[in-house]
Design a protein around this motif. Structure first.
Motif, PDB file in Angstrom:
ATOM      1  N   ASP A  67       0.813  -1.217   0.000  1.00 30.28           N
ATOM      2  CA  ASP A  67       0.000   0.000   0.000  1.00 30.28           C
ATOM      3  C   ASP A  67       0.850   1.271   0.000  1.00 30.28           C
ATOM      4  N   TRP A  68       1.812   1.334  -0.894  1.00 30.54           N
ATOM      5  CA  TRP A  68       2.726   2.472  -0.967  1.00 30.54           C
ATOM      6  C   TRP A  68       1.997   3.775  -1.250  1.00 30.54           C
ATOM      7  N   LYS A  69       0.877   3.733  -1.966  1.00 30.78           N
ATOM      8  CA  LYS A  69       0.113   4.951  -2.276  1.00 30.78           C
ATOM      9  C   LYS A  69      -0.402   5.612  -1.004  1.00 30.78           C
ATOM     10  N   SER A  70      -0.896   4.803  -0.068  1.00 31.61           N
ATOM     11  CA  SER A  70      -1.461   5.374   1.155  1.00 31.61           C
ATOM     12  C   SER A  70      -0.397   6.022   2.041  1.00 31.61           C
ATOM     13  N   HIS A  71       0.856   5.772   1.764  1.00 34.06           N
ATOM     14  CA  HIS A  71       1.957   6.378   2.516  1.00 34.06           C
ATOM     15  C   HIS A  71       2.641   7.487   1.715  1.00 34.06           C
ATOM     16  N   ASN A  72       1.996   7.888   0.604  1.00 32.28           N
ATOM     17  CA  ASN A  72       2.510   8.965  -0.260  1.00 32.28           C
ATOM     18  C   ASN A  72       3.914   8.676  -0.790  1.00 32.28           C
ATOM     19  N   TYR A  89      10.566   3.890   5.342  1.00 30.34           N
ATOM     20  CA  TYR A  89      10.285   3.216   4.080  1.00 30.34           C
ATOM     21  C   TYR A  89      11.584   3.057   3.300  1.00 30.34           C
TER      22      TYR A  89
END
Length: 107
Positions: A67-72, A89
């Motif tokens: 879920d890399w998107k949710s962590h910008n 990250y």
């Protein structure tokens, strides 16, 4: 007779109270029953650097982030994977597990 009964009841209560304390112990394996260990020995943004190979214990699926998107975070490139370690990250190349980028998490 009555005092012997009272002593027996007190002894039974003491044994009942001390048994859970003995069962817990004071220094045993605290990760038992949790499913996975959460304490990590290093902080990537302080101890790791780009080009370094990630230690094998961090290559486990528990650290891989889908879920890399949710962590910008930027989209991982072909053959790359984001790892989440200690709130930080780490972008690695899966073929050789070398660090491409480190993004410190909030402290």
């Amino acid at each position: 007779m009555k005092s012997q009964l009272v002593l027996s009841v007190i002894a039974a209560l003491l044994v009942g109270v001390s048994s859970p304390a003995i069962a817990q112990g004071s220094g045993g394996d605290q990760s038992q029953g949790t499913g996975r260990q959460q304490v990590m020995p290093t902080m990537p943004h302080r101890d790791w650097h780009e080009g370094q190979q990630v230690p094998s214990k961090y290559r486990h699926y528990n650290y891989q982030m889908k879920d890399w998107k949710s962590h910008n975070l930027d989209a991982p490139g072909r053959g790359q994977q984001w790892l989440g370690v200690n709130g930080d990250y780490v972008l690695v190349t899966r073929s050789n597990w070398k660090i491409s980028k480190i993004v410190p998490g909030t402290e």
